[in-house]
Design an enzyme around this catalytic site. Structure first.
Site, mmCIF file in Angstrom:
data_model
loop_
_atom_site.group_PDB
_atom_site.id
_atom_site.type_symbol
_atom_site.label_atom_id
_atom_site.label_comp_id
_atom_site.label_asym_id
_atom_site.label_seq_id
_atom_site.Cartn_x
_atom_site.Cartn_y
_atom_site.Cartn_z
ATOM 1 C CE LYS A 122 -1.854 3.408 2.319
ATOM 2 N NZ LYS A 122 -1.116 4.444 3.514
ATOM 3 C CG ASP A 141 -7.033 3.358 2.197
ATOM 4 O OD1 ASP A 141 -7.979 2.868 1.656
ATOM 5 O OD2 ASP A 141 -6.721 4.796 2.319
#
Length: 218
Positions: A122, A141
């Site tokens: 991420k 996320d």
DNA sequence: ATCCCGAGGG
DNA sequence: CCCTCTGGAT
């Protein structure tokens, strides 16, 4: 599945209307600063991160100085972002990795970024997209995962699997914009608790199963 | 009590 | 696969 891709396109279009200029809300003015800020953003609001990074970057303006910093001093500065011991360790290790393997520069590939301590998929996607304008994937996320599940674009709670679904549903050149708009939507309209469904442009596409509307008006 | 732009370790 | 790390906000 073509129907789901069309659904994704509708969602992307409407979010583009509501959050046209959505971008990374972390404050930074170099790739180094963005890597550090994004590591700190784990389980923490960007607002909180933006409160501590000015001090952090003033004292340790580059990877070399940060790599030589005392852990306890870094911990003190970043304490309020939570997980401060683990994050301080990641920051120092990351700075050391940047110095040792990349001449003090931030690398521009997902594989190299992910090898840095504290940098997962991420974080790497955020850095590539926002610091270098490189499209490497969809940033999944907590917001993106939650909203895409609510909207039926994926059923996976695992971020890697959710991303695999999303990159198939969204055209590659929209990956970054789609990510940032979903994140913006998550922060402003559709947080985990108290979603403001009455002002959500996606309400007709959302089952809203068991979702309580925000604020019982009192 | 539960969540926040996760990642590392067992 | 799970657990842990941690303070702040709601």
């Amino acid at each position: 599945m073509a129907a789901r891709a069309a659904r994704a396109a509708t969602i992307a279009d409407r979010l583009a209307v509501v959050h046209p200029g959505a971008s990374c809300s972390l404050d930074f003015d170099s790739p180094y600063q963005l890597v550090i800020a994004t590591i700190l953003s784990a389980q923490c609001t960007d607002k909180r991160v933006n409160l501590v990074t000015p001090q952090l970057f003033a004292r340790w303006p580059d990877p070399r100085s940060l790599a030589a910093a005392k852990p306890a001093q870094v911990e003190g500065v970043i304490r309020s972002t939570g997980f401060f011991r683990a994050k301080a360790k990641s920051l120092l290790g990351c700075a050391r990795g940047l110095v040792d393997r990349h001449g003090g520069e931030v690398p521009t590939t997902l594989e190299e970024l992910v090898r840095l301590p504290g940098v997962g998929r991420k974080t790497a996607n955020v850095v590539l997209g926002s610091a270098f304008g490189i499209t490497s994937g969809v940033v999944v996320d907590t917001h993106v995962g939650r909203i895409c599940r609510r909207l039926g674009l994926t059923k996976h709670t695992d971020a890697v699997r959710a991303e695999r679904d999303l990159v198939r549903l969204v055209p590659r050149d929209h990956w970054i914009g789609f990510s940032h708009r979903l994140i913006e939507h998550g922060r402003t309209v559709c947080p985990a608790r108290g979603p403001r469904c009455e002002q959500c442009p996606l309400a007709d596409l959302c089952p809203r199963v068991g979702v309580k509307t925000a604020r019982p008006a009192r």
